[in-house]
Design a protein around this motif. Structure first.
Motif, PDB file in Angstrom:
ATOM      1  N   PHE A  86     -50.964 -51.137  25.820  1.00  0.00           N
ATOM      2  CA  PHE A  86     -50.946 -51.021  24.161  1.00  0.00           C
ATOM      3  C   PHE A  86     -49.588 -52.449  23.813  1.00  0.00           C
ATOM      4  O   PHE A  86     -49.742 -53.711  23.665  1.00  0.00           O
ATOM      5  CB  PHE A  86     -50.316 -49.881  23.300  1.00  0.00           C
ATOM      6  N   GLU A  87     -48.619 -52.707  24.300  1.00  0.00           N
ATOM      7  CA  GLU A  87     -47.177 -53.246  24.094  1.00  0.00           C
ATOM      8  C   GLU A  87     -47.936 -54.398  24.729  1.00  0.00           C
ATOM      9  O   GLU A  87     -47.117 -55.446  23.952  1.00  0.00           O
ATOM     10  CB  GLU A  87     -45.970 -52.644  24.441  1.00  0.00           C
ATOM     11  N   GLY A 144     -38.978 -43.064  28.091  1.00  0.00           N
ATOM     12  CA  GLY A 144     -40.081 -43.562  29.151  1.00  0.00           C
ATOM     13  C   GLY A 144     -39.303 -44.841  30.133  1.00  0.00           C
ATOM     14  O   GLY A 144     -38.060 -45.407  29.425  1.00  0.00           O
ATOM     15  N   ARG A 201     -50.518 -46.184  29.744  1.00  0.00           N
ATOM     16  CA  ARG A 201     -51.199 -46.758  27.775  1.00  0.00           C
ATOM     17  C   ARG A 201     -50.714 -47.430  26.984  1.00  0.00           C
ATOM     18  O   ARG A 201     -50.546 -48.074  26.671  1.00  0.00           O
ATOM     19  CB  ARG A 201     -51.987 -45.658  27.498  1.00  0.00           C
ATOM     20  N   ASN A 202     -49.155 -46.298  26.751  1.00  0.00           N
ATOM     21  CA  ASN A 202     -47.843 -47.294  26.147  1.00  0.00           C
ATOM     22  C   ASN A 202     -47.858 -48.782  26.368  1.00  0.00           C
ATOM     23  O   ASN A 202     -47.469 -49.750  25.848  1.00  0.00           O
ATOM     24  CB  ASN A 202     -46.672 -46.440  26.045  1.00  0.00           C
ATOM     25  N   GLN A 203     -48.182 -48.968  27.771  1.00  0.00           N
ATOM     26  CA  GLN A 203     -47.359 -50.219  28.424  1.00  0.00           C
ATOM     27  C   GLN A 203     -48.830 -51.275  28.500  1.00  0.00           C
ATOM     28  O   GLN A 203     -48.517 -52.128  27.537  1.00  0.00           O
ATOM     29  CB  GLN A 203     -46.941 -50.179  30.217  1.00  0.00           C
ATOM     30  N   LEU A 227     -49.558 -41.078  29.484  1.00  0.00           N
ATOM     31  CA  LEU A 227     -49.169 -41.574  28.030  1.00  0.00           C
ATOM     32  C   LEU A 227     -48.319 -43.141  28.501  1.00  0.00           C
ATOM     33  O   LEU A 227     -49.047 -43.814  27.639  1.00  0.00           O
ATOM     34  CB  LEU A 227     -48.626 -40.923  27.723  1.00  0.00           C
ATOM     35  N   ASP A 228     -47.090 -42.844  29.943  1.00  0.00           N
ATOM     36  CA  ASP A 228     -46.489 -44.335  29.620  1.00  0.00           C
ATOM     37  C   ASP A 228     -47.445 -45.302  29.906  1.00  0.00           C
ATOM     38  O   ASP A 228     -46.866 -46.317  29.212  1.00  0.00           O
ATOM     39  CB  ASP A 228     -45.585 -43.541  30.046  1.00  0.00           C
ATOM     40  N   SER A 274     -42.481 -54.729  18.779  1.00  0.00           N
ATOM     41  CA  SER A 274     -42.136 -53.664  18.423  1.00  0.00           C
ATOM     42  C   SER A 274     -40.701 -53.368  18.631  1.00  0.00           C
ATOM     43  O   SER A 274     -40.345 -52.476  17.284  1.00  0.00           O
ATOM     44  CB  SER A 274     -42.812 -52.862  19.517  1.00  0.00           C
TER      45      SER A 274
END
Length: 204
Positions: free
Chosen positions: A9-10, A187, A5-7, A2-3, A45
């Motif tokens: 996305f960011e 995170g 994927r978040n990175q 998940l981390d 963000s």
């Protein structure tokens, strides 16, 4: 997973905002000044979340202490405030920040960039400030003392990103400031944010 994927996305979101604003602020670089931190950026963000929490008003003068290439300046300049000001010791960063502010899309207010030491800047007009851990504890102490003197008991608030233990001790010694908000880092690459305001001041 998940981390990661978040990175992703960011990072994509950062590229999108750079293109939308028509600016270039990415990168990491050292600053040739004792007690200075290195240049880096935070995700767009997070920038907009911090600016929303500071709740800029039309009467505010927003100051980014250690503005680098101007990412925060350009984001703040799209919001309803009186003026946006950047301070940085590095002349090259200041030139890049000025270039970005001049060509950015959606600017609503004037942007002024000062090349110099933060501990020597005149904070008389400052009402809302942003720090991305631009220097160590000794410089921070000098800057906060100058801010207190220059602001002359006016309402003032600030956001400080990635406050370390020594910097936290400096803030704890500031009787004129109180902590009114705190975001814990969530995170591996997220940032903590402390929000301070002049003691007894209410934030609209």
């Amino acid at each position: 997973m998940l981390d990661a994927r978040n990175q992703i996305f960011e990072r994509l979101n950062n590229f999108r905002w750079e293109a939308q604003l028509n600016i270039s602020t990415r990168g990491i670089a050292e600053v040739d000044k004792p007690d200075a931190g290195h240049y880096a950026t935070i995700h767009y963000s997070a920038v907009y979340r911090v600016l929303r929490h500071l709740s800029l008003q039309p009467s505010d003068t927003f100051v980014d202490v250690g503005c680098g290439k101007g990412r925060i300046l350009c984001c703040a300049a799209r919001r309803p405030c009186r003026k946006v000001v950047g301070i940085d010791y590095c002349e090259e960063f200041c030139k890049e920040a000025q270039t970005n502010a001049a060509r950015m899309r959606g600017r609503r207010v004037p942007v002024v960039v000062h090349n110099g030491a933060a501990e020597e800047f005149d904070y008389t007009e400052a009402t809302a400030l942003f720090f991305f851990s631009p220097f160590g504890a000794s410089t921070l102490a000098a800057v906060l003392q100058k801010m207190d003197h220059d602001s002359q008991h006016r309402r003032i608030r600030l956001a400080f990103v990635n406050c370390n233990e020594e910097q936290d001790k400096v803030f704890a010694r500031q009787s004129w400031l109180e902590l009114y908000g705190y975001w814990r880092a969530a995170g591996r690459r997220a940032h903590s944010v402390h929000f301070y305001r002049r003691t007894g001041a209410e934030i609209d």
